[in-house]
Write a protein that holds these residues in place. Structure first.
Motif, mmCIF file in Angstrom:
data_model
loop_
_atom_site.group_PDB
_atom_site.id
_atom_site.type_symbol
_atom_site.label_atom_id
_atom_site.label_comp_id
_atom_site.label_asym_id
_atom_site.label_seq_id
_atom_site.Cartn_x
_atom_site.Cartn_y
_atom_site.Cartn_z
ATOM 1 N N ALA A 43 0.829 -1.202 0.000
ATOM 2 C CA ALA A 43 0.000 0.000 0.000
ATOM 3 C C ALA A 43 0.867 1.257 0.000
ATOM 4 C CB ALA A 43 -0.897 0.003 1.229
ATOM 5 N N PRO A 44 0.386 2.333 -0.608
ATOM 6 C CA PRO A 44 1.142 3.588 -0.619
ATOM 7 C C PRO A 44 1.438 4.130 0.777
ATOM 8 C CG PRO A 44 -0.632 3.662 -2.234
ATOM 9 C CD PRO A 44 -0.846 2.415 -1.432
ATOM 10 N N LEU A 45 0.595 3.783 1.763
ATOM 11 C CA LEU A 45 0.813 4.269 3.121
ATOM 12 C C LEU A 45 2.026 3.646 3.797
ATOM 13 C CD1 LEU A 45 -2.741 4.530 4.743
ATOM 14 C CD2 LEU A 45 -1.114 6.381 4.390
ATOM 15 N N SER A 46 2.492 2.519 3.288
ATOM 16 C CA SER A 46 3.641 1.849 3.903
ATOM 17 C C SER A 46 4.901 2.681 3.732
ATOM 18 C CB SER A 46 3.841 0.463 3.301
ATOM 19 O OG SER A 46 2.773 -0.398 3.638
ATOM 20 N N THR A 47 5.798 2.579 4.696
ATOM 21 C CA THR A 47 7.099 3.247 4.669
ATOM 22 C C THR A 47 8.156 2.209 5.027
ATOM 23 O OG1 THR A 47 7.185 3.842 7.019
ATOM 24 C CG2 THR A 47 5.948 5.332 5.560
ATOM 25 N N PRO A 48 9.442 2.547 4.962
ATOM 26 C CA PRO A 48 10.468 1.583 5.364
ATOM 27 C C PRO A 48 10.314 1.091 6.806
ATOM 28 C CG PRO A 48 11.464 3.333 4.083
ATOM 29 C CD PRO A 48 10.043 3.743 4.323
ATOM 30 N N ASN A 49 9.645 1.867 7.643
ATOM 31 C CA ASN A 49 9.500 1.490 9.054
ATOM 32 C C ASN A 49 8.061 1.189 9.451
ATOM 33 O OD1 ASN A 49 12.312 1.937 9.685
ATOM 34 N ND2 ASN A 49 11.866 4.127 9.527
ATOM 35 N N PHE A 50 7.171 1.134 8.477
ATOM 36 C CA PHE A 50 5.761 0.911 8.788
ATOM 37 C C PHE A 50 5.108 0.138 7.654
ATOM 38 C CE2 PHE A 50 1.408 2.280 7.833
ATOM 39 C CZ PHE A 50 0.753 1.859 8.980
ATOM 40 N N SER A 51 4.385 -0.923 8.006
ATOM 41 C CA SER A 51 3.659 -1.720 7.017
ATOM 42 C C SER A 51 2.158 -1.566 7.227
ATOM 43 C CB SER A 51 4.040 -3.199 7.126
ATOM 44 O OG SER A 51 3.153 -3.994 6.362
ATOM 45 N N PHE A 52 1.497 -1.013 6.232
ATOM 46 C CA PHE A 52 0.048 -0.846 6.307
ATOM 47 C C PHE A 52 -0.642 -2.198 6.457
ATOM 48 C CE2 PHE A 52 -4.049 -0.872 4.044
ATOM 49 C CZ PHE A 52 -4.750 0.046 4.813
ATOM 50 N N TYR A 53 -0.258 -3.187 5.656
ATOM 51 C CA TYR A 53 -0.968 -4.465 5.683
ATOM 52 C C TYR A 53 -0.674 -5.275 6.944
ATOM 53 C CZ TYR A 53 -2.698 -3.610 1.000
ATOM 54 O OH TYR A 53 -3.353 -3.068 -0.076
ATOM 55 N N THR A 54 0.493 -5.064 7.550
ATOM 56 C CA THR A 54 0.737 -5.688 8.855
ATOM 57 C C THR A 54 -0.157 -5.060 9.909
ATOM 58 O OG1 THR A 54 3.024 -6.193 8.249
ATOM 59 C CG2 THR A 54 2.499 -6.213 10.588
ATOM 60 N N SER A 55 -0.409 -3.767 9.784
ATOM 61 C CA SER A 55 -1.351 -3.097 10.687
ATOM 62 C C SER A 55 -2.756 -3.640 10.501
ATOM 63 C CB SER A 55 -1.339 -1.584 10.442
ATOM 64 O OG SER A 55 -0.097 -1.027 10.769
ATOM 65 N N VAL A 56 -3.174 -3.805 9.244
ATOM 66 C CA VAL A 56 -4.497 -4.358 8.962
ATOM 67 C C VAL A 56 -4.630 -5.743 9.593
ATOM 68 C CG1 VAL A 56 -6.013 -5.214 7.128
ATOM 69 C CG2 VAL A 56 -4.841 -3.028 6.847
ATOM 70 N N ALA A 57 -3.632 -6.588 9.391
ATOM 71 C CA ALA A 57 -3.674 -7.943 9.944
ATOM 72 C C ALA A 57 -3.762 -7.918 11.463
ATOM 73 C CB ALA A 57 -2.433 -8.720 9.497
ATOM 74 N N SER A 58 -2.949 -7.094 12.093
ATOM 75 C CA SER A 58 -2.898 -7.051 13.558
ATOM 76 C C SER A 58 -4.183 -6.508 14.153
ATOM 77 C CB SER A 58 -1.706 -6.189 14.003
ATOM 78 O OG SER A 58 -0.498 -6.665 13.454
ATOM 79 N N VAL A 59 -4.708 -5.454 13.545
ATOM 80 C CA VAL A 59 -5.933 -4.842 14.066
ATOM 81 C C VAL A 59 -7.124 -5.779 13.920
ATOM 82 C CG1 VAL A 59 -7.642 -3.031 13.613
ATOM 83 C CG2 VAL A 59 -5.212 -2.445 13.819
ATOM 84 N N PHE A 60 -7.320 -6.331 12.724
ATOM 85 C CA PHE A 60 -8.537 -7.114 12.503
ATOM 86 C C PHE A 60 -8.469 -8.503 13.137
ATOM 87 C CE2 PHE A 60 -9.168 -3.780 9.360
ATOM 88 C CZ PHE A 60 -10.477 -3.444 9.631
ATOM 89 N N SER A 61 -7.289 -9.096 13.229
ATOM 90 C CA SER A 61 -7.185 -10.360 13.958
ATOM 91 C C SER A 61 -7.504 -10.134 15.428
ATOM 92 C CB SER A 61 -5.783 -10.961 13.798
ATOM 93 O OG SER A 61 -5.753 -12.295 14.253
ATOM 94 N N SER A 62 -7.108 -8.980 15.954
ATOM 95 C CA SER A 62 -7.415 -8.641 17.347
ATOM 96 C C SER A 62 -8.896 -8.322 17.525
ATOM 97 C CB SER A 62 -6.564 -7.449 17.790
ATOM 98 O OG SER A 62 -5.187 -7.754 17.721
ATOM 99 N N LYS A 63 -9.487 -7.628 16.563
ATOM 100 C CA LYS A 63 -10.912 -7.293 16.647
ATOM 101 C C LYS A 63 -11.784 -8.547 16.632
ATOM 102 C CE LYS A 63 -12.532 -3.662 14.348
ATOM 103 N NZ LYS A 63 -12.976 -2.724 15.415
ATOM 104 N N LYS A 96 -1.689 -4.771 22.975
ATOM 105 C CA LYS A 96 -1.868 -6.119 22.432
ATOM 106 C C LYS A 96 -1.716 -6.123 20.917
ATOM 107 C CE LYS A 96 -4.953 -7.678 26.128
ATOM 108 N NZ LYS A 96 -6.339 -8.116 26.459
ATOM 109 N N ILE A 97 -2.147 -5.051 20.274
ATOM 110 C CA ILE A 97 -2.020 -4.962 18.828
ATOM 111 C C ILE A 97 -0.559 -4.727 18.454
ATOM 112 C CG2 ILE A 97 -2.730 -3.707 16.755
ATOM 113 C CD1 ILE A 97 -4.974 -4.022 19.841
ATOM 114 N N ASP A 98 0.158 -3.929 19.242
ATOM 115 C CA ASP A 98 1.600 -3.763 19.017
ATOM 116 C C ASP A 98 2.321 -5.107 19.115
ATOM 117 O OD1 ASP A 98 1.587 -1.011 18.566
ATOM 118 O OD2 ASP A 98 1.940 -0.511 20.669
ATOM 119 N N ASP A 99 1.939 -5.911 20.098
ATOM 120 C CA ASP A 99 2.552 -7.237 20.250
ATOM 121 C C ASP A 99 2.305 -8.092 19.014
ATOM 122 O OD1 ASP A 99 3.362 -6.528 22.802
ATOM 123 O OD2 ASP A 99 1.738 -7.607 23.815
#
Length: 257
Positions: free
Chosen positions: A32-52, A80-83
Motif C-alpha cells: 500500500a502507498p501508506l507503507s514506509t520503510p518502518n511501517f507496514s500498512f498491511y501488517t497493521s491491517v492484519a494485527s488490528v482485525f485479527s485482534s478485533k 496487544k495490537i503492538d505485540d
C-alpha cells in the motif's frame, strides 16, 4: 504425501469450487502507498482485525496514526495490537517451524497470557463459549495436545517440502488454520496464532505478496460466517467431522479477490 492430522479428503471437491484466476489475483497483490520503510500498512491491517475478531476495541485509523505517525494513545488501547504487529514482523523474517511458532506465541502473548504460559501448551481443559455462556466447542483434551501438535508440525514440514499448485497451497493454508484452532493448544491466543500460521504458510509457499492479503479483515467482516463455518465440524474435538469443512476452506480465496 502422507499426512497424519491434516485431512486431504476434500481436496478434489475444493479444486472444483475454488474460484478461477487465483494465480492472477495473487500476482496482482502489492504493498500500500501508506507503507514506509518502518511501517507496514498491511501488517497493521492484519494485527488490528485479527485482534478485533477476538473482541479487542481498536480501530484501524487510530492504530495507523499511532504506529505510522507516532500519535500517542493510552497503552491499554494499543499494546496487544503492538505485540501482534511485532509477531507478524517476526514471522516475515523467519521460516515456519515449531521453534518459531513457539517464539511467535511468546511475542503475541506478552499482554495476553501469563509469562509462564507463553509458548507453552496448556494443561487445562479448554472450552470456547458464546457471550451468553453456552459451550460452543470443546478443544483437544490437554493430555492429547502434545501428541496432536507433534503430528501437526510433522504435517506442516511435509506440506512445506511438497510442490503444489497455488490452489492446493490455499487449500492447505486454510487447513493449517483450521486444525490448529481446533487443537487450541495455548491458554489464549489460539485464533491469533491460527490466522498468522495461515498467512505464514502462504508466504513460505508463494512469496512475500502473501503478507499483502487482507484475510484477517475479511474474516472480521464476515465474522458470523467465519464462526458458523468453524462450528460446522462439531462440538467435541474427538468427534470433529472435517468432511464439513469445505465452506470454511473456501473463505480464504475471497481475501485475494
Amino acid at each position: 504425501m502422507q499426512l497424519t492430522i491434516i485431512p486431504t479428503t476434500l481436496l478434489q471437491s475444493y479444486l472444483l469450487e475454488v474460484p478461477k484466476g487465483l494465480q492472477e489475483a495473487f500476482d496482482a497483490l502489492h504493498d500500500a502507498p501508506l507503507s514506509t520503510p518502518n511501517f507496514s500498512f498491511y501488517t497493521s491491517v492484519a494485527s488490528v482485525f485479527s485482534s478485533k475478531i477476538e473482541g479487542e476495541n481498536i480501530e484501524l485509523d487510530s492504530y495507523i496514526k499511532h504506529k505510522r505517525d507516532g500519535l500517542p494513545f493510552l497503552p491499554d488501547y494499543t499494546k496487544k495490537i503492538d505485540d501482534l504487529y511485532q509477531t507478524y514482523e517476526f514471522a516475515q523474517q523467519r521460516p515456519l517451524n515449531k521453534e518459531n511458532v513457539v517464539e511467535a506465541h511468546k511475542l503475541l502473548g506478552k499482554h495476553l497470557v501469563a509469562t509462564a504460559w507463553q509458548g507453552r501448551y496448556r494443561i487445562q481443559n479448554m472450552y470456547v463459549s458464546t457471550e451468553d455462556g453456552r459451550i460452543e466447542y470443546v478443544a483437544a483434551p490437554p493430555a492429547q495436545v502434545p501428541t496432536e501438535m507433534a503430528s501437526f508440525f510433522s504435517d506442516l514440514e511435509t506440506l512445506q517440502n511438497t510442490p503444489m499448485a497455488i490452489e492446493e497451497v490455499f487449500f492447505y493454508a486454510s487447513l493449517v488454520h483450521l486444525v490448529f484452532v481446533k487443537i487450541h493448544p495455548w491458554n489464549d491466543g489460539n485464533g491469533r496464532t491460527a490466522r498468522l500460521l495461515e498467512k505464514w504458510f502462504l508466504a513460505q509457499k508463494l512469496g512475500e505478496k502473501a503478507w499483502f492479503m487482507q484475510s484477517e479483515k475479511m474474516y472480521y467482516q464476515q465474522h458470523s460466517v467465519y464462526y458458523q463455518n468453524l462450528r460446522r465440524l462439531g462440538l467435541e474435538y474427538n468427534e470433529l467431522d472435517y468432511g464439513k469443512a469445505l465452506p470454511f476452506l473456501l473463505m480464504l480465496p475471497q481475501a485475494v479477490r
